[in-house]
Write an enzyme that holds these catalytic residues in place. Structure first.
Site, PDB file in Angstrom:
ATOM      1  N   CYS A 166       0.798  -1.227   0.000  1.00 28.76           N
ATOM      2  CA  CYS A 166       0.000   0.000   0.000  1.00 28.76           C
ATOM      3  C   CYS A 166       0.829   1.275   0.000  1.00 28.76           C
ATOM      4  O   CYS A 166       0.282   2.361  -0.175  1.00 28.76           O
ATOM      5  CB  CYS A 166      -0.922   0.022   1.214  1.00 28.76           C
ATOM      6  SG  CYS A 166      -1.869  -1.502   1.392  1.00 28.76           S
ATOM      7  N   HIS A 301      -2.526   7.763   6.182  1.00 30.81           N
ATOM      8  CA  HIS A 301      -2.811   6.522   5.452  1.00 30.81           C
ATOM      9  C   HIS A 301      -4.281   6.169   5.672  1.00 30.81           C
ATOM     10  O   HIS A 301      -4.965   5.768   4.741  1.00 30.81           O
ATOM     11  CB  HIS A 301      -1.887   5.410   5.953  1.00 30.81           C
ATOM     12  CG  HIS A 301      -1.911   4.184   5.117  1.00 30.81           C
ATOM     13  ND1 HIS A 301      -1.639   4.194   3.765  1.00 30.81           N
ATOM     14  CD2 HIS A 301      -2.185   2.889   5.428  1.00 30.81           C
ATOM     15  CE1 HIS A 301      -1.731   2.971   3.279  1.00 30.81           C
ATOM     16  NE2 HIS A 301      -2.065   2.153   4.270  1.00 30.81           N
ATOM     17  N   HIS A 341      -9.695   2.528  -1.203  1.00 26.57           N
ATOM     18  CA  HIS A 341      -8.272   2.240  -0.999  1.00 26.57           C
ATOM     19  C   HIS A 341      -7.700   1.743  -2.326  1.00 26.57           C
ATOM     20  O   HIS A 341      -8.028   0.645  -2.772  1.00 26.57           O
ATOM     21  CB  HIS A 341      -8.129   1.186   0.097  1.00 26.57           C
ATOM     22  CG  HIS A 341      -6.721   0.953   0.545  1.00 26.57           C
ATOM     23  ND1 HIS A 341      -5.632   1.553  -0.028  1.00 26.57           N
ATOM     24  CD2 HIS A 341      -6.228   0.157   1.553  1.00 26.57           C
ATOM     25  CE1 HIS A 341      -4.530   1.147   0.585  1.00 26.57           C
ATOM     26  NE2 HIS A 341      -4.869   0.302   1.556  1.00 26.57           N
TER      27      HIS A 341
END
Length: 963
Positions: A166, A301, A341
């Protein structure tokens, strides 16, 4: 603290996200209005297995294969991430005001962050994949090199695909930042993409209980149960701030510092490590020399998971939050509630959000944050839930961006607001009010029409016409499949012309749209008598073009000096003026990057052609012009010319019994000109009119190329005997012989014969137009006198010229300078790449992005069923081989390319070794009787006919041996 001299600037952005977001501005509008772009779960949805998720529609996922020159076979094998990245990087350069092609072969670095494996699983799993086409299209390692090694891009710096889960794209941004600081590259591009084609990861995330229970991301919220997945991508261009003035780019934000680290062994893999995050934040802000109270906002994040958000809150509070003054909490937020995401691409989307926030001076709301984590206030953190102005403090507005990888690789970047751009000068120069060419190129006429509509709407806000023209000409690419150009001196005029292009209407200020030819053969045709300026000054508006005015004065002076009568009158004045105008126009076109491959002259026009080709010097051509026109002046009272619609055979038959009348010129299949005494031509005109033949007297023209100039034709060689013709440096065709001339034969005797011989324009132009290479013909004259004849000949020579003959004239309804500019614009639409007369400006105008032509990525229909050739008769089997080879070749050609016929070279058509390797394997798969076909049989064939012949010859002996 970073200073502008040592900083790196963000100069270009692009993004593609759900909700029809195709530009940074559209993304910003979605952010400030708090849009949730997640598609809720519904069993009826074709992609229900991955919902809820923020997904792109089928239209949003299309790819303009023709623009990038990919074949249907390649497109079918390509990872959609590769396709999206190509378009996103192109758009980022448009946004930056830089032509992508200006950076070909340069030290440009590309870093692509992605963690998506869907294409590899689909194409390279058990029983899948067969050729390098499949491999190149599916391997994640190819994401960067697919771009860097593309023929339109051709970058020579680092080209790396990064997968740190990620955090991949933010790690990529760090690598790009460092490469610029160390001087490894001169420009850095960061890109990312994420597509959801399989439910593999969705099922894995669900089993791990990190997906949201309610389909919403709740960052730093007590109700946070996880994230939802998202599709999309973005691209970002970084440049040393000190280099921005050189390229005319505008810093949108400055990168103050960047670092990455690994969490280490302090926590199990997949678990966030607070100590690792604290270490990263501490060192990054120390590198930037920033105190906690000098940081206004951090884009977290912020996955919405309980463990992840708790760890991130503690780290931010420890380093930045709790050390701040009372009443000035650190604002934190996240973009995942809006767009989901994007996994490997998440960090870059967050970075783009912060660039836009700094640029607008606004912090957008973080949606779905309703019940803050209890620790936030204690940590000195606050999540803004409504859009708010950026905090006004003494320091430069500053923000951080975090991304944490599943495996423990973390990244943090610090951005600062860029200094305001200097205000443009308020006073308008004369150039702002003058007409300018505004070119536009797109992959297809449909995409061009869409782009034209966008440009029409933007003209009023894009800046002065001069700045718009400079941006369109110098800061956009022009190698695409459709072109148009607008000539305008005001925004309303430009808007009207672009609206006409969008609606498929004509407009006086619009050239095109057209599909340009590749490297057309440029033929200059210099017309004869009658193409002189309306006034002998002849250059209204061209005073602003010193190249033209200086060349004109030199030619006029040479003609005056070579005349033995001093200041001439009548024809002896008009024809030298016409020749001088042609010489000057040729010089001006050359200064704009337009030089002929071939020159042709009609009667008097052969003097301009001879000079352009380097056969005669300026003074030698002037001598012939002066003496020739003086001799013709003597014949003017005796006769004239008569234009007719007769074909050459009928014209010759008509004058056969008339000793003083001749066919002076054959301009087209049904356009001939007769030369003779006035009385006889009057009688012929009456006679022809009664027969329904069109005629027109050219009463101001001398009876050249006929019996009445025989004496003058004999005198001319002696008057110009001092000329010394040289070999032509540009291909030169004679309309006296309808053949190519070498140059030295155009001596004094030639000009005597040329004055008396008929002008064979039709035969000459047709010979040039019937060549394989497409032509574009330019009639270079202050007045157009040959346009209809040239258009007729072009249409007759090639069927492809019937609808829109490639003919450009340098005259028109406007002033001379505007006419020449429009001619330049027309040449651009036919395929030339000029040196634009509007110089580049220090900054770019904010023009809309070019539209794409999106097509489905479906595999080509190549009749893939297996055929046993041995079961067929020999002739039928050979036919099947031919059909299969043709179908496979067609599928491997770049979209929009014509199938190579006969002896056309395969490599020139776009079939490289990779494509031939795919062809070889697919042939064996589809035709098992070719199982032993050696690869070299395919690779050594250079043409289509040789390829089919070689494969057939291989099969036939093997078949006969076993039959």
């Amino acid at each position: 603290m970073t200073t502008p001299d040592s900083s790196v600037a963000v100069v270009g952005l692009s993004c593609r996200l759900p909700g029809h977001i195709r530009s940074p501005q559209a993304f910003w509008d979605a952010l400030v209005t708090g849009r949730d772009l997640v598609t809720d779960h519904t069993d009826a949805h074709p992609r229900a297995d991955i919902l809820p998720a923020a997904i792109l529609t089928e239209t949003e996922q299309g790819f303009d294969a023709a623009h990038f020159g990919f074949s249907p076979t390649e497109v079918a094998a390509m990872d959609p991430q590769q396709q999206m990245l190509l378009e996103l990087v192109d758009e980022a350069f448009q946004d930056a005001g830089m032509a992508l092609t200006d950076w070909r072969g340069k030290r440009v670095g590309l870093w692509v962050g992605s963690s998506c494996l869907d294409q590899a699983l689909l194409r390279l799993g058990p029983g899948q994949g067969g050729t390098m086409v499949d491999t190149a299209g599916a391997l994640p390692s190819m994401l960067a090199n697919r771009l860097s090694r593309h023929r339109l891009i051709d970058w020579r710096g680092p080209s790396e695909a990064l997968d740190t889960a990620c955090s991949a794209s933010l790690v990529a941004a760090h690598r790009a930042h460092q490469a610029l600081l160390t001087g490894e590259v001169d420009l850095a591009v960061v890109a990312s993409a994420n597509t959801l084609r399989l439910d593999t990861h969705t099922r894995m995330f669900a089993a791990s209980r990190v997906l949201s229970d309610d389909g919403c991301v709740h960052p730093f919220d007590q109700g946070g149960s996880g994230f939802v997945r998202g599709e999309g991508g973005g691209a970002l261009i970084l440049q040393r701030t000190a280099d921005c003035p050189t390229t005319g780019t505008r810093p949108r934000a400055l990168v103050a510092a960047s670092l990455t680290n690994c969490d280490g062994a302090g926590a199990p893999i997949g678990t966030p490590n607070v100590a690792g995050q604290i270490d990263l934040l501490t060192r990054t802000y120390a590198q930037a020399g920033l105190a906690p109270d000098q940081v206004d906002y951090v884009e977290g994040h912020a996955t919405g998971t309980a463990a992840g958000d708790a760890a991130e809150s503690r780290a931010l509070g420890r380093v930045l939050g709790r050390a701040r003054p009372e009443g000035e909490p650190l604002l934190v937020g996240g973009v995942k509630p809006n767009v989901g995401h994007l996994e490997g691409g998440a960090g870059l989307i967050a970075l783009i959000k912060v660039v836009l926030s700094l640029e607008h001076g606004v912090i957008p709301p973080t949606i779905h944050h309703t019940h803050p984590l209890p620790a936030l206030q204690r940590m000195g953190l606050q999540v803004p839930t409504t859009a708010r102005p950026w905090p006004q403090r003494e320091h430069t507005p500053t923000a951080g961006v975090s991304a944490f990888g599943f495996g423990g690789t973390n990244a943090h970047l610090i951005l600062q607001q860029a200094p305001p751009a200097p205000n443009p000068p308020s006073a308008h120069s004369d150039e702002d009010q003058a007409p300018h060419l505004i070119p536009l190129s797109a992959s297809s006429t449909a995409a061009l029409a869409q782009s034209a509509g966008l440009w029409s709407a933007a003209m009023g806000q894009a800046g002065s016409v001069r700045q718009v023209a400079a941006t369109a000409a110098h800061r956009r690419d022009h190698h695409h499949g459709a072109r148009a150009v607008v000539l305008a001196d005001s925004a309303p005029q430009a808007a009207q012309a672009w609206d006409a292009a969008a609606q498929g209407r004509t407009h006086l200020s619009l050239a095109g749209p057209r599909r340009p030819a590749h490297k057309p053969l440029v033929v200059f045709v210099y017309p004869g008598h009658g193409a002189h300026p309306a006034t002998l000054s002849g250059h209204h508006g061209l005073e602003a073009e010193p190249v033209f005015t200086q060349a004109l004065e030199r030619a006029r002076l040479a003609a005056f000096l070579e005349s033995d009568q001093g200041e001439a009158a009548g024809l002896a004045r008009v024809q030298p003026a016409q020749w001088a105008w042609q010489v000057a126009a040729t010089a001006l076109l050359a200064s704009w990057g337009v030089r002929p491959d071939v020159v042709v002259g009609h009667s008097l026009g052969e003097l301009a052609a001879a000079h352009t080709a380097g056969v005669l010097t300026l003074h030698e051509a002037a001598l012939v012009v002066a003496q020739r026109s003086r001799l013709l002046e003597q014949t003017a009272p005796k006769g004239e010319l008569l234009a007719t619609s007769l074909d050459p055979a009928r014209a010759q038959e008509l004058v056969r019994s008339l000793p003083t009348v001749a066919v002076a010129s054959i301009n087209a299949a049904n356009a001939t000109v007769l030369s003779g005494p006035i009385g006889e031509l009057d009688l012929l005109a009456d006679q022809l009119a009664k027969s329904g033949v069109w005629t027109r007297r050219i009463s101001d023209a001398p009876p050249a190329h006929g019996p009445l100039v025989a004496d003058q034709a004999e005198q001319l060689p002696d008057l110009v005997k001092t000329i010394r013709p040289r070999p032509a440096t540009t291909a030169l065709w004679s309309t006296a012989t309808a053949a190519r001339a070498q140059g030295p034969e155009w001596d004094a005797a030639y000009w005597g014969r040329q004055l008396r011989s008929p002008v064979l324009l039709h035969k000459t132009v047709r010979a040039l137009a019937e060549q394989e290479r497409p032509v574009v013909v330019v009639e270079v004259g202050a007045r157009s006198v040959l346009a209809s004849a040239l258009a007729s000949t072009l249409a007759q020579a090639q069927r492809r010229y019937e609808v829109d003959p490639p003919l450009v004239c340098t005259d028109g309804p406007a002033a001379p300078r505007e006419n020449l500019l429009m001619a330049l614009g027309q040449l651009y639409t036919f395929g030339l790449n000029p040196s634009w007369p509007t110089p580049s400006t220090p900054t770019a105008a904010p023009l809309p992005l070019r539209a794409w032509t999106h097509h489905s990525s479906a595999a080509p229909q190549n009749a893939n069923q297996v055929v046993e050739l041995s079961a067929l008769e020999t002739e039928r089997a050979r036919t099947v081989i031919t059909e299969r080879v043709t179908a496979l070749v067609r599928g491997l050609l770049p979209q929009g390319s014509a199938l190579p016929q006969g002896d056309a070279v395969l490599a020139e058509a776009g079939l490289g070794s990779l494509a031939l390797a795919h062809l070889h394997i697919q042939l064996i798969h589809q035709l098992p009787d070719l199982a032993g076909l050696p690869a070299h049989v395919v690779h050594q064939a250079t043409t289509m006919s040789a390829l089919v012949k070689a494969i057939t010859q291989f099969w036939a002996p093997a078949h006969l041996a076993h039959s």
